[in-house]
Design a protein around this motif. Structure first.
Motif, PDB file in Angstrom:
ATOM      1  N   SER A  75       2.228   0.090   7.040  1.00 53.20           N
ATOM      2  CA  SER A  75       0.886   0.214   6.261  1.00 53.20           C
ATOM      3  C   SER A  75       0.939  -0.267   4.660  1.00 53.20           C
ATOM      4  O   SER A  75       1.290   0.120   3.897  1.00 53.20           O
ATOM      5  CB  SER A  75       0.555   1.557   6.144  1.00 53.20           C
ATOM      6  OG  SER A  75      -0.676   1.940   5.252  1.00 53.20           O
ATOM      7  N   PHE A  78      -0.795   1.961   2.490  1.00 56.39           N
ATOM      8  CA  PHE A  78      -0.032   3.218   1.953  1.00 56.39           C
ATOM      9  C   PHE A  78       0.771   2.739   0.955  1.00 56.39           C
ATOM     10  O   PHE A  78       0.769   3.410  -0.262  1.00 56.39           O
ATOM     11  CB  PHE A  78       0.826   3.712   3.031  1.00 56.39           C
ATOM     12  CG  PHE A  78       1.888   4.877   2.868  1.00 56.39           C
ATOM     13  CD1 PHE A  78       1.290   6.156   2.926  1.00 56.39           C
ATOM     14  CD2 PHE A  78       2.986   4.544   2.620  1.00 56.39           C
ATOM     15  CE1 PHE A  78       2.258   7.165   2.473  1.00 56.39           C
ATOM     16  CE2 PHE A  78       3.899   5.432   2.174  1.00 56.39           C
ATOM     17  CZ  PHE A  78       3.518   6.948   2.107  1.00 56.39           C
ATOM     18  N   TYR A  81      -0.926   2.149  -2.671  1.00 53.59           N
ATOM     19  CA  TYR A  81      -1.332   3.043  -3.436  1.00 53.59           C
ATOM     20  C   TYR A  81      -0.196   3.841  -3.912  1.00 53.59           C
ATOM     21  O   TYR A  81      -0.269   4.036  -5.061  1.00 53.59           O
ATOM     22  CB  TYR A  81      -2.190   4.382  -2.164  1.00 53.59           C
ATOM     23  CG  TYR A  81      -2.185   5.473  -3.012  1.00 53.59           C
ATOM     24  CD1 TYR A  81      -3.508   5.825  -3.775  1.00 53.59           C
ATOM     25  CD2 TYR A  81      -1.317   6.555  -2.778  1.00 53.59           C
ATOM     26  CE1 TYR A  81      -3.721   6.737  -4.473  1.00 53.59           C
ATOM     27  CE2 TYR A  81      -1.551   7.584  -3.643  1.00 53.59           C
ATOM     28  CZ  TYR A  81      -2.594   7.755  -4.393  1.00 53.59           C
ATOM     29  OH  TYR A  81      -2.681   9.068  -5.120  1.00 53.59           O
ATOM     30  N   TRP A 110      -1.640   4.981   8.624  1.00 51.39           N
ATOM     31  CA  TRP A 110      -2.457   4.936   7.559  1.00 51.39           C
ATOM     32  C   TRP A 110      -3.282   3.570   7.513  1.00 51.39           C
ATOM     33  O   TRP A 110      -2.816   2.619   6.928  1.00 51.39           O
ATOM     34  CB  TRP A 110      -1.790   5.175   6.385  1.00 51.39           C
ATOM     35  CG  TRP A 110      -2.600   5.346   4.962  1.00 51.39           C
ATOM     36  CD1 TRP A 110      -2.545   4.889   3.789  1.00 51.39           C
ATOM     37  CD2 TRP A 110      -3.562   6.769   4.718  1.00 51.39           C
ATOM     38  NE1 TRP A 110      -3.524   5.212   2.916  1.00 51.39           N
ATOM     39  CE2 TRP A 110      -4.037   6.411   3.283  1.00 51.39           C
ATOM     40  CE3 TRP A 110      -3.781   7.591   5.473  1.00 51.39           C
ATOM     41  CZ2 TRP A 110      -5.022   7.321   3.021  1.00 51.39           C
ATOM     42  CZ3 TRP A 110      -4.879   8.466   5.219  1.00 51.39           C
ATOM     43  CH2 TRP A 110      -5.366   8.320   3.897  1.00 51.39           C
ATOM     44  N   PRO A 125      -2.991   9.340   0.395  1.00 50.30           N
ATOM     45  CA  PRO A 125      -2.342   9.652   1.894  1.00 50.30           C
ATOM     46  C   PRO A 125      -2.097  11.093   1.792  1.00 50.30           C
ATOM     47  O   PRO A 125      -1.952  11.830   0.822  1.00 50.30           O
ATOM     48  CB  PRO A 125      -1.347   8.866   1.804  1.00 50.30           C
ATOM     49  CG  PRO A 125      -1.347   7.849   0.812  1.00 50.30           C
ATOM     50  CD  PRO A 125      -1.976   8.318  -0.066  1.00 50.30           C
ATOM     51  N   ILE A 130       3.149  11.268   3.202  1.00 52.95           N
ATOM     52  CA  ILE A 130       3.849  10.939   2.331  1.00 52.95           C
ATOM     53  C   ILE A 130       5.314  11.500   2.432  1.00 52.95           C
ATOM     54  O   ILE A 130       6.517  10.879   2.301  1.00 52.95           O
ATOM     55  CB  ILE A 130       3.348  11.498   0.917  1.00 52.95           C
ATOM     56  CG1 ILE A 130       2.140  10.675   0.492  1.00 52.95           C
ATOM     57  CG2 ILE A 130       4.466  11.467  -0.242  1.00 52.95           C
ATOM     58  CD1 ILE A 130       1.329  11.690  -0.539  1.00 52.95           C
ATOM     59  N   ALA A 133       7.126   9.311   5.255  1.00 53.92           N
ATOM     60  CA  ALA A 133       7.530   8.029   4.901  1.00 53.92           C
ATOM     61  C   ALA A 133       8.886   7.792   4.337  1.00 53.92           C
ATOM     62  O   ALA A 133       9.614   7.223   4.556  1.00 53.92           O
ATOM     63  CB  ALA A 133       6.531   7.469   3.665  1.00 53.92           C
TER      64      ALA A 133
END
Length: 168
Positions: A75, A78, A81, A110, A125, A130, A133
């Protein structure tokens, strides 16, 4: 030429070529067979200014495909951000550090929709995502270093990994 998101600059403590032990993993230096599918950083409504995230993830998607034989799509939204992309873009080192610290999730987890505006694209997110990830980092170690921009250096380092190149 219009800037689509790269901010130039290095920190004094950024790794430079030689910081990571050099290892030839692709003797030809040709990554073409492992490249990810093309993606656009521009939605119907905005330029996400996330070219640094897109290009970094393309390198990692290429490496995952090379090592596992499986295509993945991380993503970009993701990583853009979490690395702190702004309306002016981002630095290579911020994106690299975010990937190393925050990890990655798949695009399907995402997503980017074609009609997103800036606020929707850069929405926070969910904490579950998070946390998920970081599991990427249990399986993969991500490092980066800056290299000289000479033909010899590029040809040498392409045998170690795909190279993220930016054009301001």
């Amino acid at each position: 030429m219009e800037n689509h998101g790269v901010l130039l600059g290095q920190r004094n403590n950024d790794w430079i070529a030689g910081s990571i032990p050099y290892e030839i993993i692709n003797p030809s230096g040709d990554w073409t067979a492992y490249l990810p599918d093309p993606e656009w950083q521009i939605t119907t409504n905005i330029d996400t200014m996330a070219c640094v995230s897109f290009s970094a993830l393309n390198c990692l998607e290429t490496l995952v495909h090379f090592h596992t034989g499986k295509k993945v799509n991380f993503s970009d939204r993701f990583t853009a951000y979490l690395s702190g992309t702004t309306i002016n873009g981002n630095w290579l080192w911020k994106v690299g550090d975010s990937i190393r610290k925050d990890g990655l999730v798949l695009q399907e987890e995402w997503k980017t929709e074609p009609d997103m505006d800036w606020d929707t694209y850069y929405a926070v997110p969910p904490i579950e995502l998070i946390n998920k990830a970081k599991k990427f980092l249990d399986e993969w170690t991500v490092n980066y270093e800056f290299i000289d921009f000479t033909k010899e250096s590029l040809l040498k380092h392409l045998k170690q990994a795909p190279i993220q190149v930016v054009i301001p």
